[in-house]
Scaffold this motif. Structure first.
Motif, PDB file in Angstrom:
ATOM      1  N   ARG A 148     -19.256   6.003 -43.312  1.00  0.00           N
ATOM      2  CA  ARG A 148     -19.834   5.400 -42.101  1.00  0.00           C
ATOM      3  C   ARG A 148     -21.243   4.728 -42.854  1.00  0.00           C
ATOM      4  NH1 ARG A 148     -21.368   9.492 -38.148  1.00  0.00           N
ATOM      5  NH2 ARG A 148     -23.071   9.799 -39.066  1.00  0.00           N
ATOM      6  N   PHE A 169     -33.605  13.095 -31.430  1.00  0.00           N
ATOM      7  CA  PHE A 169     -32.656  12.144 -31.145  1.00  0.00           C
ATOM      8  C   PHE A 169     -33.547  10.968 -30.130  1.00  0.00           C
ATOM      9  CE2 PHE A 169     -28.344  14.069 -32.039  1.00  0.00           C
ATOM     10  CZ  PHE A 169     -28.633  14.024 -33.415  1.00  0.00           C
ATOM     11  N   ARG A 173     -24.304   9.000 -30.490  1.00  0.00           N
ATOM     12  CA  ARG A 173     -23.554   7.840 -30.395  1.00  0.00           C
ATOM     13  C   ARG A 173     -24.677   6.596 -30.159  1.00  0.00           C
ATOM     14  NH1 ARG A 173     -20.203  10.173 -33.573  1.00  0.00           N
ATOM     15  NH2 ARG A 173     -19.066  11.896 -32.469  1.00  0.00           N
ATOM     16  N   TRP A 179     -15.051   7.326 -34.322  1.00  0.00           N
ATOM     17  CA  TRP A 179     -15.116   8.896 -33.987  1.00  0.00           C
ATOM     18  C   TRP A 179     -14.160   9.304 -33.109  1.00  0.00           C
ATOM     19  CZ3 TRP A 179     -15.946   8.557 -28.876  1.00  0.00           C
ATOM     20  CH2 TRP A 179     -16.888   7.535 -28.351  1.00  0.00           C
ATOM     21  N   PHE A 187     -19.883  17.129 -30.897  1.00  0.00           N
ATOM     22  CA  PHE A 187     -19.135  15.802 -30.816  1.00  0.00           C
ATOM     23  C   PHE A 187     -19.654  14.854 -29.435  1.00  0.00           C
ATOM     24  CE2 PHE A 187     -15.645  13.144 -29.514  1.00  0.00           C
ATOM     25  CZ  PHE A 187     -15.422  12.507 -30.967  1.00  0.00           C
ATOM     26  N   MET A 222     -29.026  26.680 -38.298  1.00  0.00           N
ATOM     27  CA  MET A 222     -27.716  26.761 -37.830  1.00  0.00           C
ATOM     28  C   MET A 222     -26.787  27.439 -39.175  1.00  0.00           C
ATOM     29  SD  MET A 222     -26.783  25.607 -34.891  1.00  0.00           S
ATOM     30  CE  MET A 222     -28.053  26.759 -34.555  1.00  0.00           C
ATOM     31  N   THR A 252     -32.585  19.249 -31.383  1.00  0.00           N
ATOM     32  CA  THR A 252     -32.044  17.885 -32.103  1.00  0.00           C
ATOM     33  C   THR A 252     -31.965  16.918 -31.042  1.00  0.00           C
ATOM     34  OG1 THR A 252     -30.552  19.505 -33.370  1.00  0.00           O
ATOM     35  CG2 THR A 252     -29.774  17.083 -33.307  1.00  0.00           C
ATOM     36  N   GLU A 253     -31.545  17.286 -29.777  1.00  0.00           N
ATOM     37  CA  GLU A 253     -31.355  16.015 -28.807  1.00  0.00           C
ATOM     38  C   GLU A 253     -32.971  15.476 -28.628  1.00  0.00           C
ATOM     39  OE1 GLU A 253     -28.819  14.605 -27.613  1.00  0.00           O
ATOM     40  OE2 GLU A 253     -27.416  16.122 -28.052  1.00  0.00           O
ATOM     41  N   TYR A 260     -31.492  25.258 -30.596  1.00  0.00           N
ATOM     42  CA  TYR A 260     -31.385  24.225 -31.756  1.00  0.00           C
ATOM     43  C   TYR A 260     -30.571  22.983 -31.311  1.00  0.00           C
ATOM     44  CZ  TYR A 260     -31.417  21.981 -36.280  1.00  0.00           C
ATOM     45  OH  TYR A 260     -31.591  21.124 -37.244  1.00  0.00           O
ATOM     46  N   SER A 296     -22.459  23.834 -41.857  1.00  0.00           N
ATOM     47  CA  SER A 296     -22.489  24.758 -40.903  1.00  0.00           C
ATOM     48  C   SER A 296     -20.991  25.128 -40.206  1.00  0.00           C
ATOM     49  CB  SER A 296     -23.522  24.638 -39.575  1.00  0.00           C
ATOM     50  OG  SER A 296     -23.339  23.177 -38.954  1.00  0.00           O
ATOM     51  N   PHE A 314     -31.711  22.275 -40.501  1.00  0.00           N
ATOM     52  CA  PHE A 314     -30.244  22.702 -40.106  1.00  0.00           C
ATOM     53  C   PHE A 314     -30.025  24.122 -40.660  1.00  0.00           C
ATOM     54  CE2 PHE A 314     -27.399  19.911 -37.957  1.00  0.00           C
ATOM     55  CZ  PHE A 314     -26.396  20.890 -37.654  1.00  0.00           C
ATOM     56  N   MET A 321     -27.322  32.452 -37.850  1.00  0.00           N
ATOM     57  CA  MET A 321     -26.782  33.013 -36.876  1.00  0.00           C
ATOM     58  C   MET A 321     -25.808  34.093 -37.288  1.00  0.00           C
ATOM     59  SD  MET A 321     -26.103  30.066 -34.091  1.00  0.00           S
ATOM     60  CE  MET A 321     -24.862  28.952 -35.174  1.00  0.00           C
ATOM     61  N   SER A 357     -22.418  14.605 -27.902  1.00  0.00           N
ATOM     62  CA  SER A 357     -23.579  14.064 -27.878  1.00  0.00           C
ATOM     63  C   SER A 357     -23.620  12.662 -27.882  1.00  0.00           C
ATOM     64  CB  SER A 357     -24.474  14.589 -29.283  1.00  0.00           C
ATOM     65  OG  SER A 357     -25.609  13.791 -29.266  1.00  0.00           O
ATOM     66  N   SER A 371     -18.368  20.426 -27.434  1.00  0.00           N
ATOM     67  CA  SER A 371     -18.702  20.402 -28.956  1.00  0.00           C
ATOM     68  C   SER A 371     -19.902  19.432 -29.154  1.00  0.00           C
ATOM     69  CB  SER A 371     -17.443  19.689 -29.645  1.00  0.00           C
ATOM     70  OG  SER A 371     -17.757  19.349 -31.059  1.00  0.00           O
ATOM     71  N   GLY A 376     -12.087  11.932 -35.004  1.00  0.00           N
ATOM     72  CA  GLY A 376     -12.498  13.212 -34.938  1.00  0.00           C
ATOM     73  C   GLY A 376     -12.096  14.101 -33.778  1.00  0.00           C
TER      74      GLY A 376
HETATM   75  C1  HEM Z   1     -22.707  26.508 -36.272  1.00  0.00           C
HETATM   76  C2  HEM Z   1     -23.071  25.091 -35.793  1.00  0.00           C
HETATM   77  C3  HEM Z   1     -22.172  23.881 -35.778  1.00  0.00           C
HETATM   78  C4  HEM Z   1     -20.666  23.891 -35.909  1.00  0.00           C
HETATM   79  C5  HEM Z   1     -19.776  25.033 -36.443  1.00  0.00           C
HETATM   80  C6  HEM Z   1     -20.195  22.623 -35.698  1.00  0.00           C
HETATM   81  C7  HEM Z   1     -18.890  22.233 -35.559  1.00  0.00           C
HETATM   82  C8  HEM Z   1     -18.500  20.845 -35.514  1.00  0.00           C
HETATM   83  C9  HEM Z   1     -17.056  20.543 -35.639  1.00  0.00           C
HETATM   84  C10 HEM Z   1     -15.960  21.296 -36.048  1.00  0.00           C
HETATM   85  C11 HEM Z   1     -17.144  19.149 -35.172  1.00  0.00           C
HETATM   86  C12 HEM Z   1     -15.886  18.297 -35.423  1.00  0.00           C
HETATM   87  C13 HEM Z   1     -15.518  17.900 -33.768  1.00  0.00           C
HETATM   88  C14 HEM Z   1     -14.989  19.014 -33.115  1.00  0.00           C
HETATM   89  O1  HEM Z   1     -13.898  19.797 -33.633  1.00  0.00           O
HETATM   90  O2  HEM Z   1     -15.535  19.609 -32.102  1.00  0.00           O
HETATM   91  C15 HEM Z   1     -18.366  18.634 -35.004  1.00  0.00           C
HETATM   92  C16 HEM Z   1     -18.787  17.425 -34.481  1.00  0.00           C
HETATM   93  C17 HEM Z   1     -20.118  17.174 -34.204  1.00  0.00           C
HETATM   94  N1  HEM Z   1     -21.276  18.047 -34.103  1.00  0.00           N
HETATM   95 FE1  HEM Z   1     -21.224  19.984 -34.589  1.00  0.00          FE
HETATM   96  N2  HEM Z   1     -21.251  21.843 -35.200  1.00  0.00           N
HETATM   97  C18 HEM Z   1     -22.358  22.612 -35.140  1.00  0.00           C
HETATM   98  C19 HEM Z   1     -23.738  22.394 -34.835  1.00  0.00           C
HETATM   99  C20 HEM Z   1     -24.179  20.977 -34.477  1.00  0.00           C
HETATM  100  C21 HEM Z   1     -25.572  20.629 -33.853  1.00  0.00           C
HETATM  101  C22 HEM Z   1     -26.622  21.840 -33.916  1.00  0.00           C
HETATM  102  C23 HEM Z   1     -25.430  19.546 -33.448  1.00  0.00           C
HETATM  103  C24 HEM Z   1     -26.413  18.649 -32.915  1.00  0.00           C
HETATM  104  C25 HEM Z   1     -26.412  17.795 -31.900  1.00  0.00           C
HETATM  105  C26 HEM Z   1     -24.139  19.094 -33.764  1.00  0.00           C
HETATM  106  C27 HEM Z   1     -23.431  17.739 -33.261  1.00  0.00           C
HETATM  107  C28 HEM Z   1     -22.257  17.234 -33.647  1.00  0.00           C
HETATM  108  C29 HEM Z   1     -21.937  16.013 -33.664  1.00  0.00           C
HETATM  109  C30 HEM Z   1     -22.796  14.574 -33.243  1.00  0.00           C
HETATM  110  C31 HEM Z   1     -20.575  15.930 -34.061  1.00  0.00           C
HETATM  111  C32 HEM Z   1     -19.794  14.667 -34.403  1.00  0.00           C
HETATM  112  C33 HEM Z   1     -19.888  14.183 -35.875  1.00  0.00           C
HETATM  113  C34 HEM Z   1     -19.199  12.985 -36.040  1.00  0.00           C
HETATM  114  O3  HEM Z   1     -18.242  12.236 -35.209  1.00  0.00           O
HETATM  115  O4  HEM Z   1     -19.159  12.496 -37.145  1.00  0.00           O
HETATM  116  N3  HEM Z   1     -23.411  20.137 -34.100  1.00  0.00           N
HETATM  117  N4  HEM Z   1     -19.087  19.729 -35.103  1.00  0.00           N
END
Ligand code: HEM
Length: 316
Positions: free
Chosen positions: A291, A76, A146, A182, A140, A118, A72-73, A68, A260, A115, A122, A142, A138, A185
């Protein structure tokens, strides 16, 4: 087979094409003669594609997580393909603008809808275990996410909301990048230190981010919009596609994603502090990040309420 006038016409055209390049058509016809026919699996690179999932554990649901993210990538990538063409278009027209922003909107709508894969798709026990093998990676990190932000809006709108006023009017991307929203974050709640996730991300991409920020200064989507005539800028379809883009990228995708995080990671504040983690509950929701790519297209009250009603609707 008969040499029909259509075939002869094409041969003549090909001859002219290669003659103009100083090339001999016969050699290229030989090339066609010996070339293998195109096969679906080669052209789409199916074997390579299906070999790109490399789980770190033997929990079967980790494959869902990897695939997944890869899907997404790829979406993008499609969005960036459109942003690049919009930025380069010399004969910009209203219809081109609406059509191409519409494509980007469809990509994000597909992601928002899917989404659920996700959020509910799972096994939570498996997720909580295999994620420990993935630290400190994470989503994060990606970079394409950005890049999309930088291709969408003036850099000042990506500066942390508390610093925007002070940096308004700055033309230095490096100066604004210091306060990009960011970074918050990926900062540890207790110490205020950058997390390893952020340190590694910046080490790999910071130069590229600043270079792209500079490139996008004159060709982000908001700047492309300004190149439309005053009448075209007021056109309902033009404004609506940009507003929809802002909602998709800055409210609906973040909310689908936030759901998620809530499903898998929600714990008490004490637990979070105890692990020295990031406070994603205070960071991820759009109503806190505020944002907004196209603030000029929203009323003061719409900006004030950014993401609020949606939060309650979708998380109630
Ligand atoms: C079960 C699935 C997921 C969970 C639990 C999850 C959890 C999180 C959490 C907690 C963060 C905050 C930063 C950190 O603590 O690492 C984050 C940031 C982010 N995640 Fe996920 N994520 C999931 C799936 C995805 C997927 C599929 C993508 C797709 C590429 C994604 C892209 C991102 C992005 C771009 C950010 C940064 C968002 C921002 O800066 O506003 N995540 N994620």
């Amino acid at each position: 087979m008969e040499m029909t006038p259509e075939i002869i016409e094409r041969l003549e055209k090909l001859n002219d094409k290669y003659a103009a390049l100083g090339q001999d058509l016969t050699s290229y016809l030989d090339g066609l003669l010996y070339a293998d026919s195109v096969k679906y699996w080669n052209y789409i690179q199916v074997d390579t594609l299906l070999s790109l999932q490399k789980p770190k554990t033997s929990f079967p649901d980790e494959v869902i997580f990897i695939v997944y993210h890869q899907i997404t990538e790829l979406y993008f990538k499609l969005a960036l393909n459109e942003f690049e063409q919009l930025g380069e278009e010399v004969n910009l027209s209203k219809s081109f603008f609406v059509e191409r922003v519409g494509r980007i909107n469809r990509y994000f709508e597909a992601l928002i809808k899917s989404f659920e894969i996700m959020v509910t798709g799972m096994d939570k026990e498996q997720f909580l275990k295999f994620r420990m093998s993935l630290l400190p990676a994470s989503g994060f990190q990606s970079a394409q996410y950005r890049f999309i932000e930088m291709y969408s809006t003036d850099f000042i709108n990506l500066v942390h909301k508390d610093k925007r006023e002070a940096l308004e009017g700055s033309t230095s991307i490096s100066e604004m990048y210091e306060f990009i929203y960011w970074k918050e974050g990926a900062t540890e709640v207790l110490t205020g230190k950058k997390t390893l996730t952020l340190e590694q991300f910046e080490k790999r991409y910071q130069k590229e981010f600043i270079a792209l920020g500079e490139k996008c200064h004159t060709r982000n989507l908001w700047q492309v919009y300004q190149r439309l005539s005053p009448n075209e800028q007021l056109d309902e379809n033009v404004i609506n596609c940009l507003r929809q883009n802002d909602i998709n990228v800055n409210i609906n995708w973040p909310l689908a994603h936030y759901k998620s995080a809530v499903r898998y990671l929600q714990r008490t504040n004490d637990d979070i502090a105890a692990t020295g983690g990031t406070n994603w509950q205070k960071y991820l929701p759009p109503r806190f990040q505020k944002r907004i790519f196209y603030p000029e297209l929203w009323t003061e009250s719409e900006k004030e309420d950014w993401g609020k009603s949606w939060v309650f609707d979708s998380l109630a």
